[in-house]
Design an enzyme around this catalytic site. Structure first.
Site, PDB file in Angstrom:
ATOM      1  N   CYS A   1       0.847  -1.176   0.000  1.00  0.00           N
ATOM      2  CA  CYS A   1       0.000   0.000   0.000  1.00  0.00           C
ATOM      3  C   CYS A   1       0.888   1.233   0.000  1.00  0.00           C
ATOM      4  CB  CYS A   1      -0.903   0.002   1.235  1.00  0.00           C
ATOM      5  SG  CYS A   1      -1.841  -1.523   1.467  1.00  0.00           S
TER       6      CYS A   1
ATOM      7  N   ASP B   1      -3.204  -9.205   7.538  1.00  0.00           N
ATOM      8  CA  ASP B   1      -1.926  -9.435   8.210  1.00  0.00           C
ATOM      9  C   ASP B   1      -1.485  -8.204   8.990  1.00  0.00           C
ATOM     10  OD1 ASP B   1      -1.535  -8.393   5.416  1.00  0.00           O
ATOM     11  OD2 ASP B   1       0.523  -8.196   6.108  1.00  0.00           O
TER      12      ASP B   1
END
Length: 674
Positions: free
Chosen positions: A2, A104
């Protein structure tokens, strides 16, 4: 993977601009096109933003970041992947910890709440950069993974600290200065950056394996930095001599297999990059062995057969039953897309391999793949580059007869003639400051130190005068940790310096994250798993380079997977053909030069010397110039183009306005709190 960003105000009573945070997310939307998030703690004067690429837990509403703890005391934004998160999650759940997503990333928040940052960091496995604010301590932490696979930039403004995954995220903030420093400009033109720095005034990188702590005291921010991990080659007198060659081979095989298995975990398909080297071929072989179906293998091919590795890659793909996808490139594509590539790399490039990888990631995205495994890190850990072999026989084999040394040198120069001037210096370069810290001048830095004398004549008067007493070798040497060099073998030292300079500053930047994430594509370098690194540094130098065979232990560990031609093949640096080797490519480069290196463009930017640029091109065209010198000058020309492009994109352009416009195009908006 990201993109993250945020602000930490010195004055907690100052109003946070939420739309500015949205704009900071929008300008890096290529890193995370699947959604965005903004979260602020207004009373604390801190706000984070996040642009999301969905890889683990595709439920956008459930896994949206930034994460905020239930008691609103801890704010977190994460870029990257944490592996082995399922085991950690299960263990915490058994202890009564509750999770709100399947992501995660959330393990970081829960681990921090339970045991603090110092105890959490050793448990984090993968490639990551994250920001974490603790309201109870009024403290911000910026953390980067052990090798610097994921980027993390920061700068201090009159209002407070601004951070982000890319420089343009910082530049979207109107209070951040956008200006080249003379030193930064020098290092852009000579290729090798000083660890922790950028080309721009006041803008820093969190160094790999480091924690940047920003503590607010009254209306003042105090910044400190600490190391939580480093590459730790054993001292010569501390190596475990009980381990046999067979032990090292088995340890490397087991650690690499585990690293690959963990990186196959995703809620989307995982492919592989495949060249003709043993690194990517090993990754593909192991991935194919643990996969239930054929693995997609993406290969870059060049028209110039001297640089093309597709025949060997095709043999490996066939042997593993992989589905190979070959993308062929010529000079037109490489220089034709240099501007778009530089907008993402945010630093200059010496070879258009960066453009090739940018185009490959675009292709990967176009066939609906988001994740690939790559071979970066193998050469660094197992002694693969020609520069390592050179340092090994010059400084690590003291008893080698002079005749054998001459044979080694001749073989090394002959086999690497295509990259002489780039990967190997044509002539020995000795830097006194590096000699003092390392014990010798590492061969990996010598090609770029050889470029340094060319730089002053290429600079505008203002910058040239500011650098009269400047020593690039000294600046680099001062950032190396002597404690990690003392008492080590020459090969250990050479690898350590490469990891701290070339790996982080080039291979993982313009050859890795920045050109991969330019097209929303996540790369997973399995060799840079820190558990594998722990096994690799224990391998004795004479087993990393055995005789004249580089990466010996890795070859033996993967022998059953590799085609014979590859098992016996010497390391060949994967590069795009330099501009002067192809008339079409040279013509494409000249078109860019006519724009960016024209007298008008040089005057407008105020960075370069018109006379110096003309003289460099004239020397390049001189029939007396050698091929090695042309390779070197091709690199410098690429850097000249690069600094002019960067100036036009990030200094002359209105980057805050571009960020606002990008947010408008995406429709990314937040409602201000009532």
């Amino acid at each position: 993977m990201c993109g993250i960003g945020g602000v930490f105000l010195a004055d907690r009573h100052q109003t946070l601009d939420r739309q500015l945070l949205v704009n900071m997310a929008a300008i890096q939307s290529h890193r995370g096109p699947d959604g965005f998030g903004v979260e602020c703690l207004d009373a604390a004067g801190v706000g984070f933003c996040h642009a999301r690429l969905s890889i683990i837990d595709l439920n956008e509403s459930r896994a949206r970041q930034p994460f905020l703890s239930n008691d609103r005391q801890v704010l977190m934004a994460h870029n990257g992947e944490f592996y082995d998160f399922q085991r950690i999650r299960a263990d915490l759940t058994a202890q009564g910890v509750r999770f709100s997503s399947k992501s995660d990333s959330e393990i970081l928040l829960r681990l921090y709440q339970r045991q603090g940052l110092e105890s959490t960091l050793p448990l984090l496995r993968g490639e990551f950069a994250f920001a974490l604010f603790d309201a109870a301590d009024d403290c911000l932490y910026l953390v980067r993974d052990r090798f610097g696979i994921k980027p993390q930039y920061w700068t201090m403004t009159p209002e407070g600290l601004v951070f982000g995954s890319e420089l343009k995220v910082l530049f979207a903030h109107q209070a951040v200065e956008r200006r080249f420093t003379s030193e930064g400009l020098f290092h852009q033109l000579m290729q090798t950056m000083v660890p922790g720095t950028t080309a721009f005034a006041g803008v820093h990188q969190v160094q790999p394996g480091h924690v940047l702590k920003v503590q607010r005291r009254s209306d003042r921010l105090e910044v400190s930095e600490s190391t939580y991990w480093d590459v730790d080659f054993p001292r010569l007198d501390q190596r475990d001599s009980t381990l046999t060659e067979a032990d090292h081979i088995a340890n490397v095989r087991a650690a690499l297999l585990e690293a690959v298995e963990m990186r196959m975990v995703a809620d989307v398909p995982v492919g592989c990059y495949l060249s003709g080297g043993i690194d990517s071929c090993s990754i593909l072989g192991l991935a194919s062995a643990v996969s239930q179906g054929p693995v997609k293998a993406f290969t870059i091919g060049f028209d110039d057969a001297r640089y093309d590795e597709t025949p060997i890659a095709a043999e490996m793909a066939e042997a593993t039953g992989a589905e190979q996808d070959v993308m062929r490139l010529s000079g037109r594509e490489l220089y034709g897309h240099m501007e778009q590539t530089l907008w993402h790399t945010e630093r200059t490039i010496y070879n258009t391999l960066a453009v090739a990888k940018y185009l490959m990631s675009r292709h990967v995205n176009s066939v609906d793949y988001k994740v690939v495994m790559t071979g970066e890190g193998s050469d660094e850990l197992f002694g693969g580059y020609p520069a390592f072999r050179r340092d090994m026989f010059l400084h690590g084999l003291e008893d080698l007869p002079q005749s054998d040394r001459q044979d080694w040198e001749s073989l090394l120069q002959t086999n690497n003639s295509l990259v002489q001037g780039a990967m190997l210096a044509a002539d020995q370069v000795d830097d006194p400051d590096l000699d003092a810290v390392v014990g010798f001048t590492p061969s990996c830095l010598q090609p770029w130190l050889a470029c340094a004398p060319l730089v002053p004549d290429l600079l505008a008067d203002e910058h040239r005068q500011a650098l009269v007493e400047y020593s690039p070798g000294k600046a680099i040497a001062e950032q190396l940790n002597p404690q990690q060099l003392d008492g080590r073998h020459a090969l250990d030292k050479a690898q350590y310096v490469w990891i701290k300079t070339m790996l982080e500053g080039q291979i993982l930047t313009w050859g890795g994250d920045r050109v991969d994430m330019a097209n929303s594509m996540e790369a997973r370098p399995a060799f840079l798993d820190h558990h594998l690194a722990a096994a690799a540094v224990q391998v004795p130098p004479e087993l990393r380079i055995k005789g004249k065979t580089e990466k010996y232990v890795l070859r033996e560990a993967m022998a059953g997977l590799l085609p014979e031609v590859l098992y016996k093949r010497e390391k060949f640096a994967f590069m795009a053909p330099p501009a002067h080797t192809e008339p079409e490519k040279w013509a494409q480069m000249k078109q860019l030069a006519d724009d960016y290196l024209s007298d008008e463009a040089i005057d407008a930017a105020g960075l370069l010397s018109k006379e110096g640029v003309r003289a460099l091109f004239a020397r390049h065209d001189d029939p007396a110039t050698t091929d090695a010198e042309r390779v070197q000058m091709d690199a410098v020309i690429n850097h000249l183009l690069g600094v002019q492009m960067l100036h036009r994109m990030f200094v002359a352009a209105d980057v805050p306005a571009q960020a606002r416009e990008q947010a408008d195009r995406l429709g990314w908006r937040v409602l201000m709190p009532v």
